[in-house]
Design an enzyme around this catalytic site. Sequence first.
Site, PDB file in Angstrom:
ATOM      1  N   ASP A  59     -13.339  -1.627   6.478  1.00 53.88           N
ATOM      2  CA  ASP A  59     -12.374  -2.455   7.468  1.00 53.88           C
ATOM      3  C   ASP A  59     -12.152  -1.258   8.751  1.00 53.88           C
ATOM      4  OD1 ASP A  59     -10.932  -3.840   9.281  1.00 53.88           O
ATOM      5  OD2 ASP A  59      -9.310  -4.391   7.662  1.00 53.88           O
ATOM      6  N   LYS A 118      -8.681   0.534  13.953  1.00 55.69           N
ATOM      7  CA  LYS A 118      -7.356   1.202  13.278  1.00 55.69           C
ATOM      8  C   LYS A 118      -7.134   2.713  13.723  1.00 55.69           C
ATOM      9  CE  LYS A 118      -7.599  -1.418   8.895  1.00 55.69           C
ATOM     10  NZ  LYS A 118      -6.360  -2.092   9.126  1.00 55.69           N
ATOM     11  N   ASP A 121     -11.596  -2.238   0.825  1.00 53.84           N
ATOM     12  CA  ASP A 121     -10.932  -3.624   1.378  1.00 53.84           C
ATOM     13  C   ASP A 121     -12.031  -4.825   0.735  1.00 53.84           C
ATOM     14  OD1 ASP A 121      -9.151  -4.835   3.003  1.00 53.84           O
ATOM     15  OD2 ASP A 121     -10.512  -4.919   4.758  1.00 53.84           O
ATOM     16  N   ASP A 179      -8.689  -6.908  13.709  1.00 49.76           N
ATOM     17  CA  ASP A 179      -8.427  -6.137  12.383  1.00 49.76           C
ATOM     18  C   ASP A 179      -7.686  -7.397  11.531  1.00 49.76           C
ATOM     19  OD1 ASP A 179      -7.881  -4.154  10.717  1.00 49.76           O
ATOM     20  OD2 ASP A 179      -6.185  -3.330  11.599  1.00 49.76           O
ATOM     21  N   GLU A 235      -9.360  -9.650  10.157  1.00 51.32           N
ATOM     22  CA  GLU A 235     -10.685 -10.102   9.539  1.00 51.32           C
ATOM     23  C   GLU A 235     -10.753 -10.896   8.249  1.00 51.32           C
ATOM     24  OE1 GLU A 235      -9.584  -7.191   8.950  1.00 51.32           O
ATOM     25  OE2 GLU A 235     -10.615  -6.913   7.065  1.00 51.32           O
ATOM     26  N   ARG A 258      -9.014 -12.803   6.919  1.00 54.70           N
ATOM     27  CA  ARG A 258      -8.531 -14.369   6.768  1.00 54.70           C
ATOM     28  C   ARG A 258      -9.812 -15.338   7.323  1.00 54.70           C
ATOM     29  NH1 ARG A 258      -3.175 -13.235  10.167  1.00 54.70           N
ATOM     30  NH2 ARG A 258      -3.513 -11.430   8.837  1.00 54.70           N
TER      31      ARG A 258
HETATM   32  N1  BES Z   1      -7.352  -4.634   5.342  1.00 55.38           N
HETATM   33  C1  BES Z   1      -6.296  -4.909   5.819  1.00 55.38           C
HETATM   34  C2  BES Z   1      -5.102  -4.808   5.273  1.00 55.38           C
HETATM   35  C3  BES Z   1      -4.886  -3.661   4.517  1.00 55.38           C
HETATM   36  C4  BES Z   1      -3.871  -2.643   4.658  1.00 55.38           C
HETATM   37  C5  BES Z   1      -5.319  -3.614   3.049  1.00 55.38           C
HETATM   38  C6  BES Z   1      -3.661  -1.723   3.985  1.00 55.38           C
HETATM   39  C7  BES Z   1      -4.888  -2.579   2.175  1.00 55.38           C
HETATM   40  C8  BES Z   1      -4.249  -1.539   2.732  1.00 55.38           C
HETATM   41  C9  BES Z   1      -6.311  -6.075   6.840  1.00 55.38           C
HETATM   42  O1  BES Z   1      -7.696  -6.486   7.310  1.00 55.38           O
HETATM   43  C10 BES Z   1      -5.558  -5.757   7.938  1.00 55.38           C
HETATM   44  O2  BES Z   1      -6.047  -4.846   9.023  1.00 55.38           O
HETATM   45  N2  BES Z   1      -4.456  -6.550   8.186  1.00 55.38           N
HETATM   46  C11 BES Z   1      -3.693  -6.155   9.451  1.00 55.38           C
HETATM   47  C12 BES Z   1      -3.407  -7.761  10.087  1.00 55.38           C
HETATM   48  C13 BES Z   1      -2.791  -7.479  11.375  1.00 55.38           C
HETATM   49  C14 BES Z   1      -3.903  -7.198  12.320  1.00 55.38           C
HETATM   50  C15 BES Z   1      -2.122  -8.958  11.699  1.00 55.38           C
HETATM   51  C16 BES Z   1      -2.422  -5.433   9.119  1.00 55.38           C
HETATM   52  O3  BES Z   1      -2.026  -5.678   7.948  1.00 55.38           O
HETATM   53  O4  BES Z   1      -2.112  -4.549   9.831  1.00 55.38           O
HETATM   54 ZN    ZN Z   2      -9.334  -5.803   6.170  1.00 54.65          ZN
HETATM   55 MN    MN Z   3      -8.173  -5.572   8.985  1.00 60.00          MN
END
Ligand code: BES
Ligand code: ZN
Ligand code: MN
Length: 494
Positions: free
Chosen positions: A262, A269, A280, A339, A341, A343
């Site tokens: 991811d 990111k 991920d 990001d 993604e 869901r």
């Molecule tokens: N894969 C990430 C969540 C994540 C963060 C997993 C840290 C493990 C460790 C997910 O896809 C993500 O990026 N979520 C975002 C959502 C936001 C953009 C609404 C997040 O949590 O920042």
């Molecule tokens: Zn993710």
């Molecule tokens: Mn993400």
Amino acid sequence: MSRLTPIAFETTDLDLMETAEGRVAIIVAPDGKLNPAARRANRLTRGALARLLESERFSKAKSGQVISLAWPTGMAAEALDVLVLDRKVSAVDARKAGAALAKLKGDKALSIMAGSSGKAAELVLGVALRDYRFDVHKSSDEETQDTPGAVTLYHTRADEVSEAAAPLLAVAEGAHMTRDLVNEPANVLTTTEFADRLAEMRELGLKVEILEEDKLEELGMRTLLSVGQGSASPSKVVVMQWDGGKEGDAPLALVGKGVVFDTGGISLKPAGGMEDMTMDMGGAGVVAGTMRALALRKAKANVVGLVGLVENMPSGTATRPGDVITSMKGTTVEVINTDAEGRLVLCDVLWYAQERFNPAGVIDLATLTGAIIIGLGHDNAGVFSNDDDLCNAFLKSAAAEGEGAWRMPLGKSYDDLIKSRIADIKNTGGRPAGSITAAQFLARFIKDETPWIHLDIAGVASVKAETDFAPKGATGWGVAALNRLVLDKFEASE
Ligand code: BES
Ligand code: ZN
Ligand code: MN
């Protein structure tokens, strides 16, 4: 793939304590009373054990701790590990004790003199869970690449313990598979490699189907495909079926987020820590490991595992913020942040799982939000559910297996945060309640009558410090709890 260290079960033979190489472990109750193995160890070491048992160190030791005598006189072993353990211990505490022995074991052989312990099988599970290393990418010399030393458990009723341990070791093997998948870097574990590893489980009697992009297109899984469209690796959905229950009984469906890497996509990111996003696919990893455990122990239940395998990359073909995508269900989604993604992957797989299998329950697992780490840290997964019975059963299973899980709320009022101006729904709700709005998003793809649990495992799938049952890195969290849930709730009726 790494395999479990072989574990043998033998009838007690105290003579071996003198000649066994590697490490020898004995169990002593906190009162320090000598049992036969301890008596033999004391004789061999010419009283060293008795001195240890009279020491302040021993009197302060808590049940579950190990005190080691290095290079003991009179023994071939390089250590005598004295496991201090209450006569009556819970299953989880027995496992923790086994894990403590495995941690000391390293690559050496280990002989455990378990006497007539009633919790020997659980102790062995602890050993198996903790005795894990991910060293496939270490180029070391021949000598250190030797397979790790075997474990032998000596017990007065070895056959009984061996029989009791078999289904538990299936869980350890499942958890090890999950860890291997989660630890594997994304250049190795591509979507194709992931699917191949799942297909290998056909040899265990699982039905494994791989749905390729053309099929996903035909099914209308546009939100899932939109996540993978910037990557050179093809998106896939893999369906694993274990039909161990009554024919026609509705299955339990396990659904996993399998984002093999991811980057965030166009909503890229930051560089710092991005390498962690190899994990991920943790949800898909737990689904795979659980299916493996169920197949290995021939669970008498119908369970189907579905994983969405994609890679989230930025490129000229990637989805843009602002794009509107139509999901398989027909709900339109405005992508605010590429990001968010996970869901988008899950919503199509969840819908497909319900349409195709009409399941008795659905449990999805996903490293879904950073917000769940802010809320719960690394000790508990976030649990969201529309069904108190299923949810309480899961929480009970997780507690029994020593896997942290904490229920979080769902609620209609949160839906306001994911209303879109131009589509039915948008894929982020901003910072407030980030884990809950993610769960609310998923809830839109769950049918009213489907009992459902969403597990946000972002904090527990892979951790920077060792845990009770695993070294640093992937934990395998969830395999034991899900296996227990199947055992207690989906296999009970014979
Ligand atoms: N894969 C990430 C969540 C994540 C963060 C997993 C840290 C493990 C460790 C997910 O896809 C993500 O990026 N979520 C975002 C959502 C936001 C953009 C609404 C997040 O949590 O920042
Ligand atoms: Zn993710
Ligand atoms: Mn993400």
